[in-house]
Write a protein that holds these residues in place. Structure first.
Motif, PDB file in Angstrom:
ATOM      1  N   HIS A 135       5.802   0.518  72.645  1.00 10.31           N
ATOM      2  CA  HIS A 135       7.036   0.840  73.352  1.00 10.31           C
ATOM      3  C   HIS A 135       7.274   2.334  73.334  1.00 10.31           C
ATOM      4  O   HIS A 135       7.053   2.996  72.323  1.00 10.31           O
ATOM      5  N   TYR A 179      10.095   5.455  74.918  1.00 14.45           N
ATOM      6  CA  TYR A 179      11.212   5.908  75.733  1.00 14.45           C
ATOM      7  C   TYR A 179      10.762   7.218  76.369  1.00 14.45           C
ATOM      8  O   TYR A 179      10.747   8.250  75.711  1.00 14.45           O
ATOM      9  N   ARG A 196       8.496   9.627  74.341  1.00 13.78           N
ATOM     10  CA  ARG A 196       8.600   9.380  72.911  1.00 13.78           C
ATOM     11  C   ARG A 196       8.105   7.967  72.599  1.00 13.78           C
ATOM     12  O   ARG A 196       8.687   6.970  73.028  1.00 13.78           O
ATOM     13  N   SER A 245      13.526  -1.789  64.208  1.00 12.07           N
ATOM     14  CA  SER A 245      14.617  -2.408  64.963  1.00 12.07           C
ATOM     15  C   SER A 245      14.190  -2.746  66.385  1.00 12.07           C
ATOM     16  O   SER A 245      14.522  -3.806  66.912  1.00 12.07           O
ATOM     17  N   THR A 246      13.465  -1.821  66.981  1.00 10.33           N
ATOM     18  CA  THR A 246      12.972  -2.053  68.335  1.00 10.33           C
ATOM     19  C   THR A 246      12.058  -3.271  68.354  1.00 10.33           C
ATOM     20  O   THR A 246      12.151  -4.124  69.240  1.00 10.33           O
ATOM     21  N   ARG A 305      14.112  -6.385  68.166  1.00  9.52           N
ATOM     22  CA  ARG A 305      14.806  -6.662  69.420  1.00  9.52           C
ATOM     23  C   ARG A 305      13.889  -7.232  70.489  1.00  9.52           C
ATOM     24  O   ARG A 305      14.351  -7.842  71.456  1.00  9.52           O
ATOM     25  N   ASN A 362      13.872 -11.302  70.991  1.00 14.28           N
ATOM     26  CA  ASN A 362      14.729 -12.054  71.927  1.00 14.28           C
ATOM     27  C   ASN A 362      14.896 -11.343  73.271  1.00 14.28           C
ATOM     28  O   ASN A 362      15.791 -11.664  74.039  1.00 14.28           O
ATOM     29  N   LEU A 383      15.835  -8.328  74.008  1.00 18.61           N
ATOM     30  CA  LEU A 383      16.828  -7.265  74.165  1.00 18.61           C
ATOM     31  C   LEU A 383      16.142  -5.964  74.543  1.00 18.61           C
ATOM     32  O   LEU A 383      16.701  -5.131  75.245  1.00 18.61           O
ATOM     33  N   VAL A 384      14.914  -5.786  74.021  1.00 18.21           N
ATOM     34  CA  VAL A 384      14.060  -4.675  74.431  1.00 18.21           C
ATOM     35  C   VAL A 384      12.736  -5.295  74.868  1.00 18.21           C
ATOM     36  O   VAL A 384      12.246  -6.212  74.208  1.00 18.21           O
ATOM     37  N   GLY A 442      13.430 -14.810  79.588  1.00 15.36           N
ATOM     38  CA  GLY A 442      14.394 -14.263  78.625  1.00 15.36           C
ATOM     39  C   GLY A 442      15.434 -15.277  78.202  1.00 15.36           C
ATOM     40  O   GLY A 442      15.724 -15.421  77.014  1.00 15.36           O
ATOM     41  N   PHE A 484      20.418 -13.820  67.033  1.00 11.53           N
ATOM     42  CA  PHE A 484      20.287 -12.425  66.602  1.00 11.53           C
ATOM     43  C   PHE A 484      21.575 -11.990  65.911  1.00 11.53           C
ATOM     44  O   PHE A 484      22.661 -12.134  66.458  1.00 11.53           O
ATOM     45  N   PHE A 504      23.446  -8.658  64.244  1.00 12.16           N
ATOM     46  CA  PHE A 504      23.355  -7.201  64.241  1.00 12.16           C
ATOM     47  C   PHE A 504      23.967  -6.613  62.969  1.00 12.16           C
ATOM     48  O   PHE A 504      24.538  -7.328  62.148  1.00 12.16           O
ATOM     49  N   THR A 505      23.884  -5.296  62.857  1.00 13.99           N
ATOM     50  CA  THR A 505      24.373  -4.626  61.652  1.00 13.99           C
ATOM     51  C   THR A 505      25.896  -4.633  61.550  1.00 13.99           C
ATOM     52  O   THR A 505      26.458  -4.950  60.513  1.00 13.99           O
ATOM     53  N   ASP A 552      19.149  -7.869  62.114  1.00 18.79           N
ATOM     54  CA  ASP A 552      18.836  -6.450  62.097  1.00 18.79           C
ATOM     55  C   ASP A 552      19.751  -5.732  61.113  1.00 18.79           C
ATOM     56  O   ASP A 552      20.892  -5.412  61.437  1.00 18.79           O
TER      57      ASP A 552
END
Lengths: 202, 230, 196
Positions: free
Chosen positions: B15, B17, B20, B46-47, B50, B53, B55-56, B74, B83, B85-86, B163
């Motif tokens: 992956h 971005y 990067r 984290s990526t 994600r 499911n 999300l990414v 999806g 999922f 989250f924090t 996460d």
């Protein structure tokens, strides 16, 4: 759904009327005031609306702020219109305004938010075949109220931080961090909603 | 659970971005009931979580959950994968605990009262008995994270991805949350920094700079990670 | 936490809902005392301008409409704890409906011009966008007031009191939006993949 709101709990006739019917009644009343041109007839409508308040047992501490607003409006608009036009049309405008605002507030005082939501969902029901999803209304109300709660907490902590730095009088020092944290919350909420299947059935 | 449901496969996953690169060449097949991803901030863990499911989505390679690709199916994958989250504050979406859990059931076809009943049951099973009508924002941090978990468990997924769910909790609530995870029938993938919570896990995957650098039982994997960050 | 993807329905929904709540909280929160005036300035009518400037016309308008619907069904989310149907029936209700137009106009200008703008000119674009949004609100507000009072001049004079304060809010909106766009780039749905 929410303790927040302007609803005044009660069991009067006005409370028991279905929300949809009450809303239509209010629309009819406002339309009638627009059609009526006689101060006497409009005065009668005002009196009917005013009678609704003791009937619904709206407590004085809720009536008073409304009354104060109405009086202020009536004086300002009455004086302005008397000066610009004449006393008769000033009276007509003021009476229309007072009856419309009085009826609208009476509706809000006597109708639970959940019941308004349910009535809207029912009224939009026939639009379902055009892709409108009436059940979303209640969902949107809940989502937004929860977001209001979360953002209130964020706003309070941002304000404290600004105060700690002696910047409590700067709008920018409050608004920038508040907005940044608001948008970050929106991103996280978007992820949480996506993880819970939002947007998966279109 | 026998380990046949909710098998997660990463196949040459990468992956980026823009320029990067955050993940590169990930090949993993997760069949264990308790798997943890460990790594530094920005390591890509984290990526990776994600992606389970959808999300990414990976920019190269494939992810599959029970043979389904989140890029293509999806919605179906998200029905299998819960999922957590924090930050519990951004996961609680409705004003009361009961309404929040019932939110997950909004498309279940159940009646409003049935949804409310199921929500109250799930809350009761996980230590939030009697909280259905409680304003969600008045719950403690630990309770909020439990509520977020309930919002997922009410859908009975096969996999639960968490996460860094304990990052914002105090020590007691951390332990309680992980103990609860241990009792679930679901396959759990936990992304975490709390290395001392991993004793009961079967497999720990250490991720550094977008790559898998260790993949082992907790003791050797955690030791490797401690050496890595020293 | 890095994540990038094109705007999803869930992200749209979350942004709309949260910005509606943002405008509400600007009203709930007691005004900020500026200078030594002793009079708090109410920030709420900055909300629609900020919404348009930050999240664009489509979602900005949606968030304002959502807020107004919540107010109409009886939630006291307008500044001073006002709510219900009455605010929509009064003489100044045009200014309230004008918020929708504000978010639309500000959003359209901001999302059209901001993407290609040099960083140095962003503030000016946002200033123009917020000012145009304010003007749109006044057009509707004064229009409705004219109907109520039966006289345009009276409506105009009655509204002038608010102009200085509102102009300050336009400047603050542009300042805040410029800074926040720099802090969190790529907020408009038009951007193909955002990084945060």
């Amino acid at each position: 759904m929410t303790p927040l709101g302007l609803y005044v709990p009660g069991g009067s006739l006005l409370h028991r009327l279905p929300a949809g019917a009450k809303f239509l009644g209010m629309l009819v009343l406002v339309t009638v005031t627009v059609l009526l041109g006689s101060p006497v007839a409009l005065g009668a409508v005002c009196a009917v609306v005013a009678l609704g308040y003791p009937l619904a047992r709206i407590p004085w501490n809720r009536v008073w702020p409304l009354l104060r607003t109405l009086l202020l409006l009536a004086v300002v608009i009455g004086v302005l219109q008397t000066w610009l036009l004449d006393a008769r049309s000033a009276g007509v405008t003021v009476l229309r305004l007072v009856s419309a605002l009085g009826a609208a507030s009476l509706f809000t005082f006597t109708t639970r938010i959940d019941d308004v939501v349910a009535a809207i969902e029912r009224a939009l029901g026939p639009l379902q075949r055009f892709g409108v999803r009436p059940d979303r209304i209640g969902l949107l109300v809940g989502l937004t109220l929860q977001a209001v709660t979360t953002l209130s907490g964020i706003a309070a902590s941002v304000r404290e931080a600004a105060r700690a730095r002696g910047a409590e009088r700067s709008v920018v020092a409050f608004a920038v961090p508040f907005l940044v944290r608001t948008l970050k919350h929106a991103d996280e909420l978007g992820d949480a909603l996506a993880a819970r299947g939002e947007g998966d059935h279109r | 659970m026998s380990g046949h449901e909710g098998v997660i496969e990463f196949e040459g996953v990468g992956h980026a971005y823009g320029d990067r690169v955050v993940l590169e060449g990930i090949d993993l097949t997760l069949t264990e009931r308790r798997v943890a991803f460990v790594g530094l901030n920005g390591s890509g863990k984290s990526t990776l979580a994600r992606m389970i499911n959808g999300l990414v989505l990976p920019t190269s390679g494939r992810v599959r959950v029970d043979g389904l690709d989140p890029a293509e199916s999806g919605a179906a994958v998200r029905r299998k994968v819960g999922f957590v989250f924090t930050n519990p504050d951004s996961q609680i979406v409705m004003p009361t605990a009961g309404e929040d859990v019932a939110f997950s059931l909004r498309r279940s076809g159940l009646s409003r009262s049935e949804r409310a009943r199921r929500a109250a049951e799930v809350l009761a099973e996980h230590g939030l008995d009697g909280y259905a009508d409680h304003p969600a924002h008045q719950l403690s941090g630990g309770q909020k994270q439990l509520l977020a978990l309930c919002g997922m468990l009410v859908l009975d997924p096969d996999v639960l991805v968490c996460d860094e769910p304990t990052t914002l909790l105090d020590l007691r609530n951390k332990r309680r949350f992980v103990e609860l995870l241990g009792r679930l029938r679901q396959r759990v993938v936990l992304v975490t920094h709390d290395l001392d919570l991993l004793d009961d896990f079967e497999r720990v995957v250490v991720i550094d700079d977008g790559r898998v650098v260790a993949d082992d039982e907790p003791a050797p994997a955690v030791k490797y990670y401690r050496d890595l960050v020293r | 936490m890095p994540a990038s993807r094109s705007a999803s329905p869930a992200a749209d929904l979350a942004t709309t809902v949260v910005l509606a709540a943002f405008i509400a909280v600007l009203g709930i929160f007691p005004g900020i005392y500026v200078g030594g005036s002793g009079v708090p300035i109410v920030l709420q009518n900055m909300g629609p301008l900020i919404a348009g400037a930050m999240i664009g016309a489509r979602r900005g308008v949606a968030s304002v409409v959502l807020l107004l619907v919540l107010v109409a069904i009886g939630l006291p989310l307008l500044s001073g704890g006002r709510g219900g149907l009455a605010p929509f029936a009064g003489p100044s209700s045009g200014f309230l409906f004008g918020w929708i137009l504000s978010a639309l106009v500000t959003g359209l200008i901001a999302q059209r011009a901001l993407g290609s703008a040099r960083p140095g000119s962003r503030f000016l674009i946002l200033l123009l966008a917020a000012f145009a949004g304010l003007v749109a609100d006044y057009v509707l507000g004064i229009g409705w007031l004219t109907v109520y009072l039966g006289d345009f001049r009276a409506a105009l004079v009655g509204s002038l009191v608010f102009v200085p304060g509102d102009l300050v809010k336009v400047v603050v909106t542009a300042l805040v939006a410029t800074v926040v766009h720099r802090a969190l780039p790529g907020r408009f749905a038009a951007s193909p993949a955002r990084t945060r």
